[in-house]
Design a protein around this motif. Sequence first.
Motif, short mmCIF file in Angstrom:
data_model
loop_
_atom_site.label_atom_id
_atom_site.label_comp_id
_atom_site.label_asym_id
_atom_site.label_seq_id
_atom_site.Cartn_x
_atom_site.Cartn_y
_atom_site.Cartn_z
N VAL A 43 27.65 -10.31 25.35
CA VAL A 43 28.81 -10.60 24.53
C VAL A 43 29.51 -9.59 24.58
O VAL A 43 31.00 -9.59 24.81
CB VAL A 43 28.55 -11.42 23.22
CG1 VAL A 43 29.71 -11.23 22.39
CG2 VAL A 43 27.68 -12.60 23.29
N MET A 44 29.31 -8.18 24.23
CA MET A 44 29.75 -7.06 24.16
C MET A 44 30.43 -6.51 25.48
O MET A 44 31.65 -6.12 25.43
CB MET A 44 29.07 -5.93 23.43
CG MET A 44 29.89 -4.92 22.93
SD MET A 44 30.93 -5.50 21.57
CE MET A 44 32.49 -4.45 21.96
N THR A 45 29.77 -6.81 26.64
CA THR A 45 30.28 -6.46 27.95
C THR A 45 31.39 -7.46 28.09
O THR A 45 32.47 -6.83 28.79
CB THR A 45 29.20 -6.74 28.97
OG1 THR A 45 28.11 -5.80 28.75
CG2 THR A 45 29.75 -6.49 30.49
N GLU A 46 31.29 -8.59 27.89
CA GLU A 46 32.61 -9.41 28.26
C GLU A 46 33.95 -8.82 27.27
O GLU A 46 35.02 -8.88 27.85
CB GLU A 46 32.21 -10.78 27.59
CG GLU A 46 33.47 -11.82 27.82
CD GLU A 46 33.14 -13.22 27.46
OE1 GLU A 46 33.98 -13.99 26.89
OE2 GLU A 46 32.01 -13.62 27.60
N VAL A 47 33.50 -8.46 26.08
CA VAL A 47 34.67 -8.00 25.30
C VAL A 47 35.11 -6.83 25.80
O VAL A 47 36.59 -6.77 25.97
CB VAL A 47 34.08 -7.77 23.90
CG1 VAL A 47 34.89 -6.89 22.94
CG2 VAL A 47 33.86 -9.04 23.15
N LEU A 48 34.36 -5.85 26.29
CA LEU A 48 34.99 -4.79 26.89
C LEU A 48 35.59 -4.76 28.19
O LEU A 48 36.76 -4.45 28.32
CB LEU A 48 33.69 -3.64 27.06
CG LEU A 48 33.02 -2.89 25.75
CD1 LEU A 48 31.77 -2.40 26.06
CD2 LEU A 48 34.11 -2.27 25.02
N LEU A 49 35.07 -5.62 28.88
CA LEU A 49 35.75 -5.92 30.35
C LEU A 49 37.25 -6.85 30.26
O LEU A 49 38.03 -6.60 30.94
CB LEU A 49 34.88 -6.75 31.20
CG LEU A 49 33.39 -5.92 31.89
CD1 LEU A 49 32.78 -6.93 32.64
CD2 LEU A 49 34.08 -4.73 32.33
N ASP A 50 37.16 -7.66 29.11
CA ASP A 50 38.48 -8.16 28.86
C ASP A 50 39.37 -7.31 28.02
O ASP A 50 40.62 -7.87 27.86
CB ASP A 50 38.32 -9.77 28.22
CG ASP A 50 37.50 -10.78 29.18
OD1 ASP A 50 37.34 -10.45 29.91
OD2 ASP A 50 36.80 -11.66 28.39
N ARG A 51 38.93 -6.40 27.64
CA ARG A 51 39.77 -5.51 26.75
C ARG A 51 40.40 -6.40 25.53
O ARG A 51 41.49 -6.29 25.31
CB ARG A 51 41.01 -4.79 27.46
CG ARG A 51 40.52 -3.82 28.26
CD ARG A 51 41.53 -3.27 29.24
NE ARG A 51 41.46 -1.80 29.68
CZ ARG A 51 40.68 -1.52 30.85
NH1 ARG A 51 40.26 -2.67 31.41
NH2 ARG A 51 40.63 -0.47 31.31
N ARG A 52 39.61 -6.99 25.01
CA ARG A 52 39.79 -8.24 23.86
C ARG A 52 40.75 -7.34 22.77
O ARG A 52 41.39 -8.11 22.07
CB ARG A 52 38.71 -8.92 23.56
CG ARG A 52 39.03 -10.29 22.92
CD ARG A 52 37.85 -10.98 22.62
NE ARG A 52 37.47 -11.62 23.85
CZ ARG A 52 36.04 -12.01 24.06
NH1 ARG A 52 35.23 -12.03 22.99
NH2 ARG A 52 35.68 -12.42 25.30
N PHE A 53 40.08 -6.30 22.36
CA PHE A 53 40.38 -5.70 21.07
C PHE A 53 40.97 -4.09 21.64
O PHE A 53 40.26 -3.31 21.73
CB PHE A 53 39.26 -5.53 20.26
CG PHE A 53 38.68 -6.67 19.59
CD1 PHE A 53 39.28 -7.67 19.20
CD2 PHE A 53 37.37 -6.83 20.19
CE1 PHE A 53 38.47 -9.05 18.91
CE2 PHE A 53 36.81 -8.21 19.73
CZ PHE A 53 37.58 -9.10 19.17
N PRO A 54 42.40 -4.04 21.60
CA PRO A 54 42.84 -2.80 22.19
C PRO A 54 42.76 -1.92 21.34
O PRO A 54 42.69 -2.12 19.83
CB PRO A 54 44.28 -3.05 22.38
CG PRO A 54 44.65 -4.32 21.51
CD PRO A 54 43.16 -5.11 21.44
N PRO A 55 42.62 -0.47 21.68
CA PRO A 55 42.34 0.68 20.65
C PRO A 55 43.76 0.80 19.67
O PRO A 55 44.88 0.42 20.21
CB PRO A 55 42.04 1.85 21.27
CG PRO A 55 42.75 1.58 22.92
CD PRO A 55 42.61 -0.11 22.91
#
Length: 88
Positions: A43-55
């Motif tokens: 789940v977290m890998t998908e979030v990071l790869l999709d850049r779902r939550f920008p900094p």
Amino acid sequence: REIGCIVRSLGCFPNEAEVQELLAKIEVEELDGFVHLEKFLPVMTEVLLDRRFPPIPEDVILHAFEALDENKCGYITKEDLVKHLTEE
């Protein structure tokens, strides 16, 4: 209960509702409060790869620190930071 902190430490900044959505995707089954790594990683890998939550943009962070720098000296003392975090 620490999943939000973990996700934020990875450079993602979801709100609490988004953290709850992540928890639902992780499919926490046990009532012990633990999230198992083998369920968290995909789940977290998908979030990071999709850049779902920008900094948070640098200028927003800078503005926040400038607001805390009451004396406009370019830094915040430990005492001032403690005061802001505990009293205000």
